[in-house]
Design an enzyme around this catalytic site. Sequence first.
Site, PDB file in Angstrom:
ATOM      1  N   TYR A 168       0.823  -1.215   0.000  1.00 46.99           N
ATOM      2  CA  TYR A 168       0.000   0.000   0.000  1.00 46.99           C
ATOM      3  C   TYR A 168       0.858   1.266   0.000  1.00 46.99           C
ATOM      4  CZ  TYR A 168      -4.751  -1.808   0.759  1.00 46.99           C
ATOM      5  OH  TYR A 168      -5.986  -2.402   0.627  1.00 46.99           O
ATOM      6  N   LYS A 215       2.980 -15.546   1.808  1.00 49.61           N
ATOM      7  CA  LYS A 215       3.109 -16.214   0.510  1.00 49.61           C
ATOM      8  C   LYS A 215       4.609 -16.463   0.344  1.00 49.61           C
ATOM      9  CE  LYS A 215       1.418 -17.778  -3.358  1.00 49.61           C
ATOM     10  NZ  LYS A 215       0.490 -18.916  -3.452  1.00 49.61           N
ATOM     11  N   ASP A 239      -3.305 -18.139  -0.027  1.00 48.51           N
ATOM     12  CA  ASP A 239      -4.341 -18.787  -0.848  1.00 48.51           C
ATOM     13  C   ASP A 239      -5.042 -19.892  -0.048  1.00 48.51           C
ATOM     14  OD1 ASP A 239      -1.909 -20.127  -0.898  1.00 48.51           O
ATOM     15  OD2 ASP A 239      -2.065 -20.779  -2.981  1.00 48.51           O
ATOM     16  N   ASP A 253      -6.363  -6.880   3.962  1.00 54.36           N
ATOM     17  CA  ASP A 253      -7.515  -6.209   3.353  1.00 54.36           C
ATOM     18  C   ASP A 253      -8.471  -7.253   2.785  1.00 54.36           C
ATOM     19  OD1 ASP A 253      -9.067  -4.084   2.233  1.00 54.36           O
ATOM     20  OD2 ASP A 253      -8.165  -4.533   0.295  1.00 54.36           O
TER      21      ASP A 253
HETATM   22  C1  IPM Z   1     -10.385  -1.108   4.071  1.00 53.68           C
HETATM   23  C2  IPM Z   1     -10.671  -0.475   2.731  1.00 53.68           C
HETATM   24  C3  IPM Z   1      -9.520   0.455   2.389  1.00 53.68           C
HETATM   25  C4  IPM Z   1      -8.259  -0.384   2.315  1.00 53.68           C
HETATM   26  C5  IPM Z   1      -9.725   1.272   1.103  1.00 53.68           C
HETATM   27  C6  IPM Z   1     -11.000   2.078   1.143  1.00 53.68           C
HETATM   28  C7  IPM Z   1      -8.550   2.165   0.804  1.00 53.68           C
HETATM   29  O1  IPM Z   1     -10.864  -1.454   1.770  1.00 53.68           O
HETATM   30  O2  IPM Z   1     -10.270  -0.356   5.055  1.00 53.68           O
HETATM   31  O3  IPM Z   1     -10.315  -2.324   4.127  1.00 53.68           O
HETATM   32  O4  IPM Z   1      -7.994  -0.994   1.278  1.00 53.68           O
HETATM   33  O5  IPM Z   1      -7.543  -0.429   3.312  1.00 53.68           O
HETATM   34 MG    MG Z   2     -10.939  -3.408   2.530  1.00 51.32          MG
END
Ligand code: IPM
Ligand code: MG
Length: 359
Positions: free
Chosen positions: A141, A192, A225, A249
């Site tokens: 990220y 992974k 996975d 996520d």
């Molecule tokens: C979450 C959301 C966020 C992320 C998005 C909205 C940027 O999906 O909080 O899980 O990917 O972290």
């Molecule tokens: Mg999310």
Amino acid sequence: MSQHILILAGDGIGPEIMAAAEKVLNRVNDKFALDFTWSHGLLGGSAIDAHGVPLPDVTLDAAKKADAVLLGAVGGPKWDAIERSIRPERGLLKIRSELNLFANLRPAILYPQLADASSLKPEIVAGLDILIVRELTGGIYFGQPRGIRVLENGEKQGFNTDVYSESEIKRIAKVAFDMAALRGGKVCSIDKANVLEVTELWKQTVTDLAAAEYPEIKLSHMYVDNAAMQLVKNPKQFDVLVTGNLFGDILSDEAAMLTGSIGMLPSASLDANGKGMYEPCHGSAPDIAGQDLANPLATILSVAMMLRYTFKQEDAAKAIETAVGVVLDQGLRTGDIMSAGMTKIGTQAMGEAVLKALG
Ligand code: IPM
Ligand code: MG
């Protein structure tokens, strides 16, 4: 000493669910003589409309000064076409990063009253109580380099970098181990490592830390996975899962859906000192915004998490959670958790019902 909460209602259903949660906050503040104060700020689309950016400095300053942040949800189609660098989601990522909220706790609990809401068989999910600990300020990220470049042959190429240092891995693993010690004592670390070096280091670092400092924790490892598969096959084998930003996520959405309603699940994002941002796991649901249809319970339960983790007010936290259970026992349901024989009510009525149950 009075403690301050910054409320960021956000976009879509955010303002409605937050209005209900704020009433609950107000009630526990009185009932438990908590001496909280709170103020409001803009984040996401509403901030873009007012200030041209999703996280204005005034919001960031207020968030840094506050003891905790309570967030609704951000984003919506209105801002989808906007330039990537100032999209609502960027505001969310930036506030997580600026506040160093590296530890994201996402519980997936199946309320017995809602066992029918799950798409899995009741015997697979009955009694489900797992906690996903997601690293929130690193990994792919935030890794550099990132971008979209034009190659020599004129073709575009997109690229991102998944990166974790030992210290980042250790601090999130510690959170997972500490949480597990208070629950079932088991941690499953998701990687992974068969393909990605970054997660090979992850696995090794988690293993070393467990051996050195957490001998009482039962640590296991799973490829992501397989974890995705095991979560639907036999989710009750898990207690605490710990993983990086991207895997977390994805798996946290999957885990949330096991419970049948993402509208019930709160989350906490914590820094190293217990300061936190608390928000429902669901999004801004623009399709039902402004119609009094959204489920405010995840936001209300986020208030409970805030009381527990940042303010160490376990009694007040429990009182909210108990009140939510009472309301479910009464058969009251918003549309997302509605089933035959129950009473369907709206967002604000659900909030009022929780207030009544709180007494
Ligand atoms: C979450 C959301 C966020 C992320 C998005 C909205 C940027 O999906 O909080 O899980 O990917 O972290
Ligand atoms: Mg999310």
